[in-house]
Scaffold this active site. Structure first.
Site, short mmCIF file in Angstrom:
data_model
loop_
_atom_site.label_atom_id
_atom_site.label_comp_id
_atom_site.label_asym_id
_atom_site.label_seq_id
_atom_site.Cartn_x
_atom_site.Cartn_y
_atom_site.Cartn_z
N ASP A 323 0.94 -1.24 0.10
CA ASP A 323 -0.05 -0.17 0.17
C ASP A 323 0.78 1.12 -0.05
OD1 ASP A 323 -2.21 1.44 0.07
OD2 ASP A 323 -2.55 1.52 2.44
N GLU A 326 2.62 4.93 -4.19
CA GLU A 326 2.57 5.47 -5.47
C GLU A 326 3.88 6.57 -5.45
OE1 GLU A 326 0.20 5.52 -3.09
OE2 GLU A 326 -1.04 4.00 -4.32
N ASP A 430 -9.22 3.47 -2.16
CA ASP A 430 -10.19 4.07 -1.24
C ASP A 430 -11.54 4.55 -1.69
OD1 ASP A 430 -8.08 3.34 0.51
OD2 ASP A 430 -7.49 5.29 1.04
C1 GLC Z 1 -4.74 3.25 2.79
C2 GLC Z 1 -5.27 2.00 1.95
C3 GLC Z 1 -6.48 1.42 2.81
C4 GLC Z 1 -5.56 0.89 4.28
C5 GLC Z 1 -5.31 2.27 5.02
C6 GLC Z 1 -4.50 2.01 6.22
O1 GLC Z 1 -5.92 4.19 2.98
O2 GLC Z 1 -5.71 2.39 0.82
O3 GLC Z 1 -6.65 -0.03 2.48
O4 GLC Z 1 -6.72 0.31 4.94
O5 GLC Z 1 -4.39 2.89 4.02
O6 GLC Z 1 -3.49 0.98 5.97
#
Ligand code: GLC
Length: 737
Positions: A323, A326, A430
């Site tokens: 995650d 980017e 998200d």
């Molecule tokens: C980001 C991710 C989400 C995750 C959050 C906390 O927003 O896209 O899926 O739960 O971070 O890690």
């Protein structure tokens, strides 16, 4: 100006300057075969101090598909898209970019062609926004490989097939990944995860994977596990697996700046982190506070990062989700100083009307990041921005290759570019608990599949905002047909586990997910066929091109999800199918002729057995669907296979297969099996059971043939046939396999 080379039957490469090797494509380019050429087919091209601009005039009825992960309609006309991987948590229709960059477009109309830019930096694509008949592609750097897919009689399927031949065949996860996944930010400890698992089994709701979001770590330090919350992680992983659950921990790139934290120390000592334009370590604030960003552009860093997964993989973890790659940056130390000054200024001069200063992901942060390539040369981040998530995924795979060689791994990445589709699945980031995002999920399944991301999905129920029973049920029903089927929600939102919305809602969701498990033989067979043949697994209705809210799930099933509140039905388009699937491989299936496919068998489905069927001619209909019902259609002269659902994949071998057929002439299906856990299928280690049903007056001839690999015996001992004819009459047969 360009150098040109024919690459495949319909694919021509136009090279400008000296492009960087990005890893997006897999076919080698023979430098000697590149001949000079002035013009590029299908486009007018101009170069000035701002870079390269490609333009193409669109005809009024041209449709433009592609661009993978972008918001808006499936037909991309009427919007400007910016391909620059960005963490944007609010996906409203005006947004021009998301987490991925998939620069592959198909123009379909009187003349059909495709284009792909092997280019790792920002791309601006205006598709009839500024001028309604103009497609305009802009990049600032003029070192680029442009591939054009063109030729007499070329179809969308040809373009996708050549695009995937060029960029590599799609990711195949382990078989368990086709189960249901439960996630939440966060299930922070052993106790909450254990209880969650127990609930699934007690309530008979199938589930294969539980995710561990950032709170499993010690203070958000990547590759740590809080000892307080996980007293014996290794034992815990084993015990969850015994109950049929795979744990999927999150791994973010940002490494907390902390003295005494091993990952930080190693990275600093061995030069694995990105620098800033002054040559100092670049500092960004993400979840752990101030952190360093690993330089995944560098091979040594990737090797090191892969190695950091050792403890997890040796404990039995078979999958991760990457995650914030980017990369996402909340703020930098400089921005904090500036913010402080601005706040002081505002205190004296009055706040602006919103009273907030946008701090995250400011362009100047990315301008300041510098990578080092394998030869030791500096590389400005913005020249390769869209590769960051891809390179992180490749770093993760270094770990899988080292510690579970030969095994299929599970990997989900938020950021991606073309190329990532070979090695990982993605989710759409998200989203919110909005009906609009349920529709977005449908459209993205189609455009991501065209871009090669067969294994993809959106957070079911919505990540942000609070969901409610009806939205949950409808979204879960779509999840049945989403290759990645993951329920995930944000901290602070309403709990989104399936039992949180009352018993009635729970039962409807459970029946939907049981259907997903029942359909596994069909899903897996079709997924693998599409991977081998390089055809999208989820595809739009190519014969009803303006329909963007229905899709084909494999070759036999069409799905019309309900995506509006309080709806107890919807309009459905049933196309008359001109294009017939081409010959399938395998001996008896090769006889597959051209059958008529103008009718559809509606299976108004509320559970995993097939009842309530009706035959429809092609046309547009309003069809009722109560809250517990899904509108599923079986195409004329095709077959669907089902089995008895289990609680988790691999719990029991599939011994009995129910074959549902809608046969007015002849239908075929190739049931596929492999070990589900290794890459041996690539060397032909798989088995098929080919099924042919042919109409013979009022009766049917059923032919079966096994092509079994000795290592993958097919466990099926009996097949139950339920075959419907054009009047909806059912014939049943039981056949020993
Ligand atoms: C980001 C991710 C989400 C995750 C959050 C906390 O927003 O896209 O899926 O739960 O971070 O890690």
């Amino acid at each position: 100006m360009f150098k040109q080379s024919a690459i495949l039957k319909f694919t021509t490469l136009y090279r400008l300057g000296r492009p960087l090797t990005t890893g997006m494509t897999i076919l080698p380019v023979d430098e000697d075969a590149l001949g000079p050429i002035d013009a590029i087919t299908r486009f007018d091209c101009s170069i000035d101090e701002n870079g390269l601009t490609l333009t193409h005039t669109l005809l009024p009825h041209d449709r433009v598909f592609g661009l993978g992960q972008t918001l808006g309609a499936f037909n991309k006309r009427g919007k400007v898209y910016r391909l620059y991987a960005t963490d944007d948590p609010v996906h409203t229709p005006d947004k021009d970019c998301l987490y991925g960059s998939h620069p592959f477009l198909i123009v379909e109309g009187a003349e059909t062609f495709g284009v792909f830019l092997d280019y790792p930096a920002e791309i601006i694509i205006d598709i009839g926004f500024t001028q309604d008949d103009l497609l305009r592609i802009r990049i600032t750097n003029v070192d680029v490989d442009i591939y054009v897919f063109d030729g007499l009689g070329i179809t969308v399927k040809d373009i996708v097939r050549e695009f995937l031949t060029l960029t590599g065949s799609p990711y195949v996860p382990p078989k368990w990944a086709f189960g249901y996944h439960q996630s939440r930010w966060s299930y922070p400890d052993e106790k909450s995860i254990t209880e969650l698992g127990k609930m699934f089994r007690q309530k008979g709701f199938p589930c294969d994977a539980i995710y561990m979001d950032i709170d499993y770590m010690d203070n958000y330090k990547v590759f740590t596990i809080s000892e307080e919350r996980f007293v014996d992680f290794e034992r815990f992983v084993v015990s969850m697996k015994r109950d049929g659950f795979r744990l999927v921990p999150i791994i973010d790139p940002a490494v907390k700046v902390e003295r005494g934290y091993g990952v930080c120390r190693e990275g600093m000592e061995d030069g694995y982190f990105c620098r800033d334009t002054d040559g100092d370590l670049f500092v960004a604030a993400v979840w752990p506070g101030f952190a360093y960003l690993p330089d995944f552009h560098n091979r040594k860093t990737r090797k090191w990062w892969g190695g950091l997964h050792k403890r997890f993989i040796e404990a039995g973890i078979e999958g991760f989700w990457n995650d914030m790659n980017e990369p996402s940056i909340f703020y930098t130390p400089q921005a904090v100083n500036e913010f402080y000054d601005t706040v002081q200024y505002m205190k004296h001069n009055g706040f602006d009307k919103e009273g907030v200063i946008p701090m995250s992901n400011r362009p100047e942060y990315f301008q300041d990041i510098v990578h080092t390539d394998d030869a030791g040369n500096p590389v400005p981040h913005n020249s390769i921005h869209n590769l960051y998530g891809f390179n992180m995924a490749q770093a993760t795979i270094e770990g899988f290759n080292e510690y579970m060689p030969g095994q299929r791994y599970f990997l989900l990445s938020r950021s991606s570019c073309t190329g990532t589709h070979r090695i990982a699945g993605i989710w759409t980031g998200d989203n919110m608990s909005w009906w609009e995002h349920l529709l977005s999920h449908i459209r993205m399944l189609m455009s991501l599949n065209i871009a090669g991301f067969f294994y993809c999905g959106a957070d079911i129920g919505g990540f942000g905002c609070n969901t409610y029973a009806e939205l949950m049920i409808r979204w879960m029903q779509l999840g049945v047909f989403s290759p990645l089927c993951r329920n995930h929600s944000a901290m602070g939102t309403r709990y989104q586990e399936p039992w949180g919305f009352g018993h009635g809602a729970f039962e409807l969701m459970r029946e939907a997910i049981r259907l997903r498990y029942a359909l596994l033989p069909y899903t897996y067979s079709e997924y693998m066929r599409c991977v081998r043949r390089l055809e999208p697994f989820i595809s739009p209705l190519f014969d009803a091109k303006d329909v963007e809210d229905q899709f084909m799930y494999g070759d036999s099933i069409m799905v019309a999800p309900i995506y509006q509140p309080n709806a107890r039905g919807r309009y459905v388009t049933l196309p008359s199918t001109k294009s017939v699937p081409e010959q399938k491989t395998g001996s008896i299936l090769e006889q597959n002729g051209r059958q008529k496919r103008t009718r559809w068998l509606l299976w108004r489905c509320s559970r995993y057995d097939v009842r309530n069927v009706e035959v429809y001619e092609a046309g547009v209909y309003y069809m009722g669907a109560e809250l517990g019902e899904m509108l599923i259609f079986i195409m004329e002269n095709s077959l669907v296979t089902l089995t008895h659902p289990v609680e988790y994949i691999g719990q029991a071998a599939c011994r009995s297969l129910t074959v549902i057929g809608f046969v007015t002439d002849k239908a075929t299906f190739s049931h596929y099996e492999d070990d589900g856990s290794t890459f041996k299928y690539k060397e032909g280690c798989f088995s098929t059971l080919d099924i042919v049903i042919e109409r013979d007056g009022d009766d049917y001839d059923i032919m079966l043939s096994r092509n079994e690999h000795e290592d993958v015996p097919i466990a099926i001992t009996e097949l139950l046939f339920e075959i419907y004819d054009e009047s909806g009459h059912k014939a049943c047969r039981r056949v020993a396999a």
